[in-house]
Enzyme design. Structure first.
Site, PDB file in Angstrom:
ATOM      1  N   HIS A 147      17.147  61.882  12.561  1.00 42.79           N
ATOM      2  CA  HIS A 147      17.089  62.567  11.208  1.00 42.79           C
ATOM      3  C   HIS A 147      16.875  63.752  10.942  1.00 42.79           C
ATOM      4  O   HIS A 147      15.516  63.931  10.915  1.00 42.79           O
ATOM      5  CB  HIS A 147      16.649  61.549  10.190  1.00 42.79           C
ATOM      6  CG  HIS A 147      16.896  61.811   8.626  1.00 42.79           C
ATOM      7  ND1 HIS A 147      16.044  61.702   7.858  1.00 42.79           N
ATOM      8  CD2 HIS A 147      18.145  62.222   7.918  1.00 42.79           C
ATOM      9  CE1 HIS A 147      16.442  62.144   6.544  1.00 42.79           C
ATOM     10  NE2 HIS A 147      17.692  62.335   6.796  1.00 42.79           N
TER      11      HIS A 147
ATOM     12  N   GLU B  58      21.043  63.705  13.492  1.00 37.69           N
ATOM     13  CA  GLU B  58      21.818  64.034  12.297  1.00 37.69           C
ATOM     14  C   GLU B  58      21.237  65.573  11.551  1.00 37.69           C
ATOM     15  O   GLU B  58      20.301  65.723  11.891  1.00 37.69           O
ATOM     16  CB  GLU B  58      21.669  62.869  11.152  1.00 37.69           C
ATOM     17  CG  GLU B  58      22.015  62.979   9.814  1.00 37.69           C
ATOM     18  CD  GLU B  58      21.387  63.847   8.855  1.00 37.69           C
ATOM     19  OE1 GLU B  58      21.838  64.291   7.825  1.00 37.69           O
ATOM     20  OE2 GLU B  58      20.019  64.038   9.260  1.00 37.69           O
TER      21      GLU B  58
ATOM     22  N   ASP C 189      22.563  68.880   8.252  1.00 34.65           N
ATOM     23  CA  ASP C 189      23.087  68.946   7.199  1.00 34.65           C
ATOM     24  C   ASP C 189      23.866  70.293   6.892  1.00 34.65           C
ATOM     25  O   ASP C 189      23.013  71.389   7.495  1.00 34.65           O
ATOM     26  CB  ASP C 189      22.441  68.729   6.027  1.00 34.65           C
ATOM     27  CG  ASP C 189      21.725  67.301   5.984  1.00 34.65           C
ATOM     28  OD1 ASP C 189      22.191  66.533   5.646  1.00 34.65           O
ATOM     29  OD2 ASP C 189      20.694  67.533   6.319  1.00 34.65           O
TER      30      ASP C 189
ATOM     31  N   HIS D 120      18.962  70.910   4.370  1.00 37.04           N
ATOM     32  CA  HIS D 120      19.259  69.717   3.436  1.00 37.04           C
ATOM     33  C   HIS D 120      19.328  69.641   2.185  1.00 37.04           C
ATOM     34  O   HIS D 120      20.001  69.483   1.210  1.00 37.04           O
ATOM     35  CB  HIS D 120      18.232  68.830   3.895  1.00 37.04           C
ATOM     36  CG  HIS D 120      18.364  67.182   3.321  1.00 37.04           C
ATOM     37  ND1 HIS D 120      17.510  66.900   2.120  1.00 37.04           N
ATOM     38  CD2 HIS D 120      19.261  66.151   3.605  1.00 37.04           C
ATOM     39  CE1 HIS D 120      17.860  65.762   1.607  1.00 37.04           C
ATOM     40  NE2 HIS D 120      18.725  65.487   2.418  1.00 37.04           N
TER      41      HIS D 120
END
Length: 646
Positions: free
Chosen positions: A28, A55, A57, A70
């Protein structure tokens, strides 16, 4: 793997995973435990440490560039201030994105989307790109331009997915299908079903059901269609086996290294950089594990089965955690395909989660069956079962001589922590006896012995009692009750110790229509037994359940009423599971609380620390694979009130 009858549903058209990971841990925002989150260094470290997916963003800043961040503002992770949507790219590149994490990271820049995607190898790790719906089209174009369509996917809501597919129809997607407030909301079964239906209708390759405890059954059709399930989030390695058993493919984590180690232990096939076939972080779909305990995997899940039944239930006296076991198979019967399953839940308000299975030999001739659970006086969970080679002599599954070496029957056991979900490495299995079947719980006698009711079917003096004085490590024969040959069958005998020290067994019989329960007493600790006789209540040809309650009363759970048999034939009376209590050591029984109406059999249960009694039994073992639970109190039985049933 057992002979799996598997019918897939071709919904995710053209979904080919190739050399990409089929399961593993998702980092993450990268390896944020070691490096500043959402930075190139964090991404590279995640790959090096075995992440199967990373992952991050992506957003568009004020001047139009795609940057990786993020939060809605840059304040938490950088030396700058403000919303990234209001910041120019020049300003964003001027701030430090590392020094707040530590002085050793000073000079770290907010990466662009191009820098982020370019830092990853071109195989072996998935790129989970979370982005605003407004930029999915541009992100999709860049993914295609950079040759990453096989590896990178866009995670967005339905409008963003549609926007991306409008420009790159072949882009892989992760559809967020969520209630309006997924963080402060407990998903209902209806919402979970609607979410999966939406994801399948959209033909999304991935889904990420945030904060939703989907069951195996709910995820099965999506898995059968080729879809993969991400899960946000899990930082505790102890939770991982239960997540994998439910069908989660890629748990997101902020605790990368311990989670990767736990995942590799669960699938029992460690990744090695020297093994190029698996790629970086590649841990393939779990292969069948036989001859030892394993988390559930494809081929052993609920949807893969055509048979399940004969359950047992036990409860931790310390924290109330509940355990249930049963045996199952991919074919519709009791045969060489049978394996056993262990499920658990934190308490009666939680859903059952299947966490372990045991299959003796895959497609071989051995079956595991008739498991039993008992929490011993030391607070440990004792899980026992029998395994045997089939087909048996003359082709009859249950007719045998236990001394027949060809069958190689063994009573097996393993000891687990009753208070928490089991995690690898799992304890070693042990052989309790070179034969025998134990379908009812042991007891702890007043003299300190653990007494095990083990049956050697069809033998004279078949209803045996074994004792252990070393916490279940070894057993020694104490004595045996016997039945007339005409009435003898599987015994399935419960053992209880009466208040005066007498041991009593309650046995299943046959050929005595409507009265197929007999009992026998021993007044010398189980060495010798008085002649068996019919119980003072009717019962069908099936197991019953007798147990001492915390109050000192005896509990009896059986099919049907006390005053008449349900049917005159051996098996037709397997219905209407009912509970009774006795205050005079089984001389008389009162109550009559209906726990489960209709067809049902094979009760077993335990009493929780708060005094609630929990009983399980099975129904249709084939088409519906029904296992029922009932929760009630002793007072309910005495008042004969209806309990909660499901």
């Amino acid at each position: 793997m057992k002979a799996v009858l598997f019918a897939g549903v071709g919904v995710v058209a053209g979904c080919v995973w190739g050399a990409m990971p089929k399961g593993g841990i998702c980092a993450h925002r990268g390896d944020r435990a070691s490096f500043p989150e959402n930075t190139v260094a964090a991404f590279k470290s995640a790959v090096e440490k075995g992440a199967a997916m990373v992952e991050f963003d992506v957003h568009r800043c004020k001047t139009g560039e795609l940057i990786v961040m993020h939060d809605n503002t840059i304040d938490r992770t950088t030396t700058g201030h403000g919303r990234w949507a209001d910041c120019t790219f020049e300003y964003l590149r001027s701030v430090d994105a590392g020094v707040k994490r530590g002085p050793q990271f000073a000079g770290t820049k907010i990466p662009t989307f191009d820098e982020a995607i370019d830092c990853f190898p071109k195989d072996g790790v998935w790129l989970n790109v979370h982005c605003d719906d407004s930029v999915t089209d541009e992100v999709a174009r860049k993914i295609k331009e950079k040759g990453r369509l096989h590896q990178a996917f866009i995670a967005a809501t339905a409008p963003g997915v549609a926007r991306a597919r409008a420009v790159v129809p072949e882009i892989k997607v992760c559809l967020f299908s969520l209630p309006k407030d997924c963080w402060g909301h407990s998903w209902t079964a209806e919402e979970r079903a609607a979410s999966i239906a939406e994801v399948m209708a959209a033909k999304a390759e991935f889904t990420q059901p945030n904060n939703a405890d989907f069951t195996q059954d709910e995820l099965y059709k999506y898995h059968a269609a080729g879809g993969k399930v991400n899960y946000f989030w899990c930082n505790k390695p102890s939770r991982l086996p239960a997540l994998l058993a439910r069908g989660i493919d890629f748990p997101l984590t902020d605790n990368l290294v311990p989670m990767v180690e736990a995942y590799r232990a669960c699938v029992e096939r460690p990744w090695s950089p020297a093994d190029p076939e698996r790629g970086r972080g590649y841990l393939p779909d779990a292969e069948p594990v036989v001859g030892r305990l394993s988390p559930l995997r494809r081929g052993y899940l609920r949807a893969d089965r055509r048979f399940a039944g004969i359950p047992s239930l036990a409860i931790s006296p310390k924290n109330g955690r509940q355990w249930r076991t049963f045996y199952a198979g991919p074919t519709d019967g009791e045969d060489s395909n049978n394996f056993i399953v262990l499920a658990t839940r934190a308490d009666a308000t939680a859903s059952w989660q299947e966490v372990l299975y045991y299959d003796p030999d895959g497609d071989g001739p051995r079956r595991a069956f008739d498991p039993e659970l008992w929490v011993s006086p030391d607070g440990k969970l004792q899980w026992t079962w029998t395994e045997r080679s089939v087909p048996l002599r003359d082709g009859d599954l249950n007719r045998f001589t236990h001394r027949d070496e060809a069958q190689k029957e063994q009573l097996m056991a393993v000891t687990l922590n009753a208070e928490d979900v089991p995690t690898p490495p799992y304890p070693a299995l042990r052989v309790l006896l070179g034969g025998g079947v134990m379908m009812c719980k042991p007891i702890a006698a007043k003299d300190g012995r653990w007494l095990y009711p083990v049956s050697f079917w069809d033998d004279d003096f078949s209803a045996r009692i074994y004792a252990s004085t070393d916490r279940g490590q070894t057993l020694s024969l104490v004595g045996s009750a016997s039945l007339p040959e005409k009435f003898r069958e599987f015994d399935e005998h419960n053992v209880v110790e009466l208040k005066d020290g007498t041991l009593r067994v309650y046995m299943r019989t046959k050929n005595n229509p409507g009265w197929n329960a007999w009992q026998a007493d021993s007044r010398d600790g189980g060495r010798t037994w008085e002649p068996s006789k019919p119980c003072p209540f009717p019962h069908t040809n099936s197991r019953l359940f007798v147990r001492r309650l915390q109050s000192g009363a005896l509990l009896l759970v059986k099919n049907g009423p006390l005053d008449r048999p349900l049917a005159t034939q051996n098996y037709r009376g397997r219905a209407d599971m009912t509970a009774y209590v006795s205050d005079d050591e089984g001389a008389t029984w009162t109550g009559g609380l209906l726990l489960q109406a209709g067809a049902c059999a094979y009760p077993d249960g335990d009493q929780a620390p708060d005094g609630t009694i929990h009983v399980t039994c099975d129904g249709d073992r084939f088409t519906k694979q029904e296992i029922f639970d009932a929760a009630f109190t002793e007072a309910d039985v005495r008042r004969a009130q209806s309990p909660s049933r499901k």
